[in-house]
Design an enzyme around this catalytic site. Structure first.
Site, PDB file in Angstrom:
ATOM      1  N   GLU A 102     -14.476  47.263 -35.639  1.00  0.00           N
ATOM      2  CA  GLU A 102     -14.205  48.261 -34.715  1.00  0.00           C
ATOM      3  C   GLU A 102     -14.568  47.635 -33.355  1.00  0.00           C
ATOM      4  O   GLU A 102     -15.489  46.877 -33.322  1.00  0.00           O
ATOM      5  CB  GLU A 102     -15.097  49.596 -35.148  1.00  0.00           C
ATOM      6  CG  GLU A 102     -15.110  50.165 -36.292  1.00  0.00           C
ATOM      7  CD  GLU A 102     -16.129  51.462 -36.577  1.00  0.00           C
ATOM      8  OE1 GLU A 102     -16.022  52.098 -37.506  1.00  0.00           O
ATOM      9  OE2 GLU A 102     -16.906  51.558 -35.798  1.00  0.00           O
ATOM     10  N   CYS A 115     -17.133  47.343 -25.797  1.00  0.00           N
ATOM     11  CA  CYS A 115     -18.249  47.148 -27.015  1.00  0.00           C
ATOM     12  C   CYS A 115     -17.681  46.602 -28.207  1.00  0.00           C
ATOM     13  O   CYS A 115     -16.684  46.974 -28.711  1.00  0.00           O
ATOM     14  CB  CYS A 115     -18.760  48.609 -27.394  1.00  0.00           C
ATOM     15  SG  CYS A 115     -20.058  48.246 -28.678  1.00  0.00           S
ATOM     16  N   CYS A 122     -22.352  43.620 -41.593  1.00  0.00           N
ATOM     17  CA  CYS A 122     -23.597  43.096 -41.213  1.00  0.00           C
ATOM     18  C   CYS A 122     -24.596  43.002 -42.409  1.00  0.00           C
ATOM     19  O   CYS A 122     -24.512  43.717 -43.284  1.00  0.00           O
ATOM     20  CB  CYS A 122     -24.133  44.188 -40.399  1.00  0.00           C
ATOM     21  SG  CYS A 122     -25.621  43.522 -39.172  1.00  0.00           S
ATOM     22  N   CYS A 126     -30.190  47.507 -41.314  1.00  0.00           N
ATOM     23  CA  CYS A 126     -30.906  48.284 -40.823  1.00  0.00           C
ATOM     24  C   CYS A 126     -30.535  49.553 -41.667  1.00  0.00           C
ATOM     25  O   CYS A 126     -29.165  50.187 -41.720  1.00  0.00           O
ATOM     26  CB  CYS A 126     -30.456  48.463 -39.194  1.00  0.00           C
ATOM     27  SG  CYS A 126     -30.985  47.114 -38.348  1.00  0.00           S
ATOM     28  N   CYS A 129     -27.637  52.385 -40.118  1.00  0.00           N
ATOM     29  CA  CYS A 129     -26.490  51.950 -39.464  1.00  0.00           C
ATOM     30  C   CYS A 129     -25.341  51.835 -40.599  1.00  0.00           C
ATOM     31  O   CYS A 129     -25.576  51.425 -41.676  1.00  0.00           O
ATOM     32  CB  CYS A 129     -26.757  50.761 -39.136  1.00  0.00           C
ATOM     33  SG  CYS A 129     -25.202  49.772 -38.113  1.00  0.00           S
ATOM     34  N   GLY A 171     -22.143  43.874 -36.949  1.00  0.00           N
ATOM     35  CA  GLY A 171     -22.456  42.492 -36.959  1.00  0.00           C
ATOM     36  C   GLY A 171     -23.837  42.149 -36.384  1.00  0.00           C
ATOM     37  O   GLY A 171     -24.191  42.845 -35.211  1.00  0.00           O
ATOM     38  N   LEU A 227     -35.532  47.040 -31.529  1.00  0.00           N
ATOM     39  CA  LEU A 227     -37.167  46.845 -31.930  1.00  0.00           C
ATOM     40  C   LEU A 227     -37.265  48.111 -33.008  1.00  0.00           C
ATOM     41  O   LEU A 227     -37.451  47.836 -34.172  1.00  0.00           O
ATOM     42  CB  LEU A 227     -37.705  47.064 -30.606  1.00  0.00           C
ATOM     43  CG  LEU A 227     -39.494  46.772 -31.020  1.00  0.00           C
ATOM     44  CD1 LEU A 227     -39.382  45.369 -31.550  1.00  0.00           C
ATOM     45  CD2 LEU A 227     -40.252  46.866 -29.810  1.00  0.00           C
ATOM     46  N   HIS A 228     -37.223  49.283 -32.566  1.00  0.00           N
ATOM     47  CA  HIS A 228     -36.768  50.377 -33.324  1.00  0.00           C
ATOM     48  C   HIS A 228     -38.186  50.964 -34.025  1.00  0.00           C
ATOM     49  O   HIS A 228     -38.201  52.266 -34.811  1.00  0.00           O
ATOM     50  CB  HIS A 228     -35.731  50.096 -34.585  1.00  0.00           C
ATOM     51  CG  HIS A 228     -34.439  50.156 -34.283  1.00  0.00           C
ATOM     52  ND1 HIS A 228     -33.994  50.693 -32.947  1.00  0.00           N
ATOM     53  CD2 HIS A 228     -33.462  49.345 -34.536  1.00  0.00           C
ATOM     54  CE1 HIS A 228     -32.714  50.173 -32.620  1.00  0.00           C
ATOM     55  NE2 HIS A 228     -32.393  49.426 -33.586  1.00  0.00           N
ATOM     56  N   CYS A 345     -21.546  52.786 -33.879  1.00  0.00           N
ATOM     57  CA  CYS A 345     -20.948  51.649 -34.714  1.00  0.00           C
ATOM     58  C   CYS A 345     -20.659  51.582 -36.387  1.00  0.00           C
ATOM     59  O   CYS A 345     -21.529  52.273 -37.042  1.00  0.00           O
ATOM     60  CB  CYS A 345     -21.949  50.623 -34.536  1.00  0.00           C
ATOM     61  SG  CYS A 345     -21.457  49.178 -35.182  1.00  0.00           S
TER      62      CYS A 345
END
Length: 360
Positions: A102, A115, A122, A126, A129, A171, A227-228, A345
């Site tokens: 994408e 973007c 990936c 996470c 995601c 990714g 970071l999250h 994403c």
């Protein structure tokens, strides 16, 4: 009875943008063409918007014919093109091996931001995601990364150009650093897309060794670190790779990046309702970043079908912001763009894959 012969599937032509310059110059020499044609052709595709060799009228006709027979000017195809009410474009791009990625064009005058993705899928895992739900298939080539920029630029008007690049698509960019840097080098060239390094942001989940390599590259790219969470226990639940790194090592690499480049680091923090969005989390985050040249980019979570998280309540989000500001931390909430076209994403790719499976 006649024997059934196996069906021969034609192999895709070599991608021009992934052909090494020395190899292409050697090919030109064999065709009795000057080596300067290489730059001329690349400029025509990257800067000149040519999507076929035949449209390059400055080239001799016989050379255009040979190029068409032996190379692909662009090796990717646009499978889906969605346009949101806010002017955001999203492309589902099919690669030569039939995999998909994408890319998004975000338009907010006078900015036109591309973007882009760096991998098919990936491996970072996470939990919130859509990009990594099925893991990673492979790295993108430098040409495939560059072609995303070209295709997004070609959506703009003839007198318009891309102004910014954010490497925040599918990714982990630093896991494919060499190919990414090669593509960005061409994108930044005046004969390319003319996008300066200070207008490029590279996002990472936090790979300390690669962050230091990026700092040592001598480029003024902007770094965004996903970071999250403000502590290792919570971050390892949200970002599994944190178990191998840890926040302390990531922040140390960030400090090195600031020291080497003089560039501020942005800390991306996705707000997951009831998980990492309390005032206590905000104060803990502020304590981590106090004294650092830092900016926090808050991202309220976009719903992904099949994932159990929820967007933060508006009052929780405001309390989180206020707690950071009261601690002297620069903070901004990322605007939600392209909400009506699955612009977050990995969402469109996942939707198409699920639809294909359902049909099968």
């Amino acid at each position: 009875m006649h024997a059934i012969l196996p069906m021969v599937v034609p192999q895709p032509l070599p991608a021009f943008l992934d052909t090494k310059p020395e190899d292409f110059r050697s090919w030109l020499e064999n065709q009795s063409q000057p080596s300067m044609r290489w730059k001329q052709i690349r400029r025509g595709i990257v800067a000149g918007r040519a999507e076929s060799f035949d449209s390059m009228s400055e080239l001799p006709r016989n050379l255009r014919t040979l190029l068409t027979e032996q190379f692909a000017p662009l090796s990717t195809k646009i499978d889906k093109h969605l346009v949101a009410t806010d002017g955001t474009h999203k492309l589902l791009i099919r690669l030569r091996d039939n995999r998909t990625i994408e890319s998004v064009l975000i338009q907010e005058s006078p900015r036109k931001t591309a973007c882009i993705s760096t991998q098919v899928g990936c491996a970072m895992g996470c939990v919130f995601c859509a990009s990594g739900l099925n893991g990673v298939d492979r790295n993108l080539t430098s040409g495939e990364i560059l072609e995303q920029l070209i295709r997004l630029r070609n959506l703009t008007g003839p007198e318009e150009r891309l102004t910014h690049i954010v490497v925040m698509g599918m990714g982990e960019p630093l896991a494919n650093l060499d190919n990414l840097l090669e593509a960005l080098e061409i994108a930044g060239n005046p004969d390319g897309l003319g996008i300066g390094a200070r207008h490029v942001t590279i996002s990472t989940v936090g790979l300390p060794a690669k962050m230091r390599r990026l700092a040592d590259s001598g480029k003024q790219y902007h770094l965004a670190v996903s970071l999250h969470a403000p502590n290792d226990e919570l971050r390892s639940k949200i970002v599994p790779t944190n178990e191998k790194t840890g926040i302390a090592d990531i922040l140390s690499a960030c400090d090195y990046f600031v020291e080497k480049t003089g560039r501020q680091v942005t800390y991306e923090y996705i707000l997951l309702g009831g998980l990492n969005d309390s005032t206590l989390h905000a104060r803990e985050l502020a304590a981590l970043l106090r004294g650092r040249i830092a900016h926090v980019n808050l991202i309220p979570w976009n719903e992904v079908e099949g994932l159990p998280f929820q967007r933060p309540q508006s009052d929780s989000q405001m309390q989180f912001i206020n707690a950071l500001k009261q601690s002297g931390i620069s903070v901004k909430v990322r605007k939600r763009k392209g909400a009506d076209i699955d612009a977050a994403c990995g969402q469109l790719r996942r939707k198409v894959e699920l639809e294909t499976l359902a049909k099968a």
